[in-house]
Motif scaffolding. Structure first.
Motif: not given
Length: 728
Positions: A282-311
């Motif tokens: 709980k509260g642990e931040e998760c993000m990919p380390w070795f790739t980027w995505h091209g997107f505007r929208y994202f789908e997230l399972t409801n056992n988590a919440e977005p903290v931010r999006c890094e450009i």
């Protein structure tokens, strides 16, 4: 340089089979350290910590390159060329991270491009397996020197990253997230094989987190929620678990369906951008380390919440601005900047940030001048030029469609001609004669290659069994024929090369090119010009503009073009035709026609993208496939060079002789903007009313201002105000 010149007696090391992202640990001892520097290469990508502190904010290093020889038979079309190879290392000053006594060094590796495991486009492209080497040079306060290198004394264990792939995303086991502090369960590394290559220290800007956005929740669909970034970007969502032990899934797309679900039509349905995080606290931040995505929208399972999006993109600052009373021109500038930056990763200007992600030489040569004008990108393009050179056949001079070479379709001059266009634009924008001089032999070899693929003076083929495109992505089926396009582009590239050759004193080369230009012009006239109509191929998809751009057709062809596009409600052109047509209209004083096309509302229009909510430029006028493709955005440069009039005399390079010559179309009454040149900032603004016009021009040195046929002033360094009273 070779391996030993850069790394001394360091060894390549790797981990056991089955692990594609290990943490590799070692230590070194220094008494009273004064300074220390590390030269490091972790393939494909790496992140580095000294004593628990990450050394750099750089991402996706070392930059992508044509690393070494590999099997090219797995690609979709045959490539038999012998290429050149290079690998980059990164050098960091680690003085502030080193402590007195024993120091801990840890490196986490990712697949990157070098160890790419799977790919849905063009074929299997792997160079080799992940591996690491480094050399630390240090000195203590007494002047004693130390050298530490990677060797078989290092240890490894599995990091949190169980799977990582540039195209598909990552899988993390968050129960392993202590890899930067743990000391148990490590194993001895294995000596890894070396690869044949030349080594260089990276001098190209790395990727960084450039902005942060807070996403907006749009829909709760039960097990998942849908979030909106508000703009199409490259980067990734950072999420955190709302419960302990959460298994989180994130999926990204450019569009959504009416029911709120993700729409993957502008992506590759067989290549969904997805990240998974298992056993997250709980509260642990998760993000990919070795790739980027091209997107505007994202789908997230409801056992988590977005903290931010890094450009995330290459650290190339925006060094320009544009604002006007035309909503469409403002959108075009903003969309181009966002699209171009989204396609600058690991030292390569890509076609799109989410599907192929490749350095297409067609897209790259189209947009290089705009990017050089509007972004701090000189080192970025200098590096990419080396990639283009490495992808030139040693045997026959052929240049690949992508650089570094990763497969991909294209054509002769429109793609491989990047080896002529990019050095020329570096000469014109930066005044860089030495780069052009160094590449001139390579350019001429490519011209010889085009001649070898010609018949009747027309460039009509490339490699047997491969592609041979002309123009690309018009709004309707392609009707402008490939030999016409490729020969016209070839002539234009020879004209550029002739101009720059004269500037560096290569008069014999210039004379040879002039003769070849005239021969190719005659071939085009003989094959494609109609004396009855005064047009080339019936002016199909901007054909007249290709000819006019190389000095063919005269007033008759131009008048036909102007008449056609005065009546048009949109572009009917592909990526090259759109750029050339717009420039030809401006160059001949038809700013009204060019402006109407740039702001038109038909099918082949930027408005068609904007009205459907686009914040980046599409690959196709109708929105098919990628929605983040910079190629049509090449015309953005003309907002500056023609509407604002920021240009230079024909024999000038690097803005040595600045000329401000605005072309202001009807319907545009207020505009301001600036670019940052090697000589300093040039800014222009104007306001027009029925009775008067005011220009405010800031230049870094003396310059000339011209407007219309009878208004000419000398400008002084600094800000200049020019007032024109129409009644007088």
């Amino acid at each position: 340089m070779n391996f030993s010149e850069l790394f001394g007696n360091a060894q390549w090391v790797t981990c056991g089979s089955g692990c594609t992202s290990p943490v590799i640990k070692g230590s070194f001892f220094i008494e009273e350290p004064k300074k220390a520097e590390i030269t490091i290469c972790g393939l494909g990508f790496f992140r580095l910590w000294i004593n628990g502190r990450e050394v750099s904010e750089d991402k996706f290093v070392p930059v992508n390159s044509q690393y070494c020889k590999r099997d090219l038979t797995a690609f979709e079309y045959p490539i038999l060329d012998e290429l050149s190879y290079r690998t980059y290392a990164v050098r960091y000053d680690i003085s502030k991270f080193v402590i007195d006594g024993k120091n801990d060094i840890r490196v986490i590796l990712g697949c990157g491009w070098f160890a790419q495991q799977k790919r849905s486009a063009e074929g299997f492209a792997k160079y080799g397996d992940i591996k690491l080497c480094y050399k630390i040079d240090a000195e203590n306060k007494s002047g004693k020197k130390y050298t530490f290198v990677s060797d078989e004394s290092l240890e490894w264990k599995q990091s949190r990253i169980i799977e990582n792939n540039i195209y598909f995303g990552e899988v993390h086991d968050m129960s392993l997230a202590d890899e930067l502090t743990a000391n148990n369960d490590f194993q001895s590394v294995i000596k890894a094989p070396a690869h044949e290559t030349q080594f260089f220290v990276q001098d190209c800007p790395a990727d960084r987190v450039e902005r942060v956005i807070k996403p907006t929740k749009l829909f709760d669909l039960g097990e998942v929620s849908i979030y909106d970034m508000g703009e199409n970007i490259s980067g990734y969502p950072v999420v955190s678990a709302t419960v302990d032990g959460a298994d989180i899934t994130v999926r990204c797309s450019e569009e959504i369906n009416p029911d709120g679900t993700l729409n993957f039509d502008s992506c590759d349905r067989g290549q969904i951008q997805k990240d998974e995080y298992h056993s997250a606290k709980k509260g642990e931040e998760c993000m990919p380390w070795f790739t980027w995505h091209g997107f505007r929208y994202f789908e997230l399972t409801n056992n988590a919440e977005p903290v931010r999006c890094e450009i995330v993109h290459s650290n190339c600052a925006v060094t320009s601005s544009f604002e006007s009373d035309s909503e469409m021109l403002n959108w075009l500038y903003d969309a181009y900047i966002r699209t171009q930056l989204s396609n600058m990763h690991s030292g390569v200007p890509s076609d799109c940030p989410h599907i192929e992600r490749l350095g297409y030489t067609g897209d790259g040569q189209l947009c290089c001048e705009a990017a050089m004008m509007l972004l701090d990108s000189q080192k970025f393009y200098k590096k990419w030029l080396e990639d283009i050179s490495d992808c030139q056949s040693i045997g026959n001079g052929h240049v690949q469609h992508t650089a570094p070479f990763m497969g991909g379709g294209g054509g002769p001059a429109g793609w491989g001609g990047a080896i002529a266009v990019v050095p020329y634009e570096m000469y014109k924008i930066y005044g860089d004669k030495e780069t052009f001089r160094r590449y001139l032999p390579k350019i001429l070899r490519y011209f010889d290659y085009l001649d070898s693929r010609s018949s009747g003076g027309l460039v009509c083929r490339e490699e047997e069994g491969g592609w041979c495109l002309g123009d690309w992505c018009p709004p309707e089926q392609i009707t402008i024929c490939e030999p016409f396009v490729n020969t016209a582009l070839y002539i234009k590239q020879m004209m550029m090369t002739k101009e720059a050759s004269e500037a560096i004193g290569e008069s014999e080369t210039a004379a040879m090119l002039e003769k070849r230009i005239e021969e190719k012009k005659q071939a085009i006239l003989s094959a494609y010009y109609s004396p009855q109509t005064g047009s080339f191929i019936g002016d199909a998809q901007g054909a007249n503009s290709f000819a006019i751009d190389i000095g063919l057709g005269g007033e008759r062809a131009f008048n036909n073009t102007k008449k056609k596009y005065d009546a048009a409600d949109a572009f009917d052109t592909g990526i090259f035709g759109t750029d050339i047509l717009t420039r030809v209209l401006f160059e001949r004083g038809c700013a009204d026609t060019a402006f109407r096309l740039l702001t038109s509302t038909g099918k082949g229009s930027f408005y068609n993208m904007k009205k459907q909510g686009a914040t980046t430029i599409w690959e196709n006028w109708d929105g098919e496939r990628s929605h983040s493709h910079p190629m049509f955005g090449a015309v953005t440069r003309y907002l500056f060079s023609f509407i604002l009039g920021i240009t230079q005399e024909k024999d000038s390079a690097g803005y040595e002789k600045i000329v401000i010559a605005p072309q202001i179309p009807d319907g545009l009454n207020r505009t301001s903007g600036h670019i940052t040149t090697v000589r300093g900032e040039i800014a222009v603004s104007f306001v027009r009313t029925e009775r008067e016009m005011d220009f405010y021009v800031t230049v870094p040195q003396k310059a000339w201002f011209t407007y219309g046929s009878d208004c000419e002033f000398e400008l002084w360094e600094g800000e200049n105000h020019i007032h024109i009273d129409f009644e007088e």
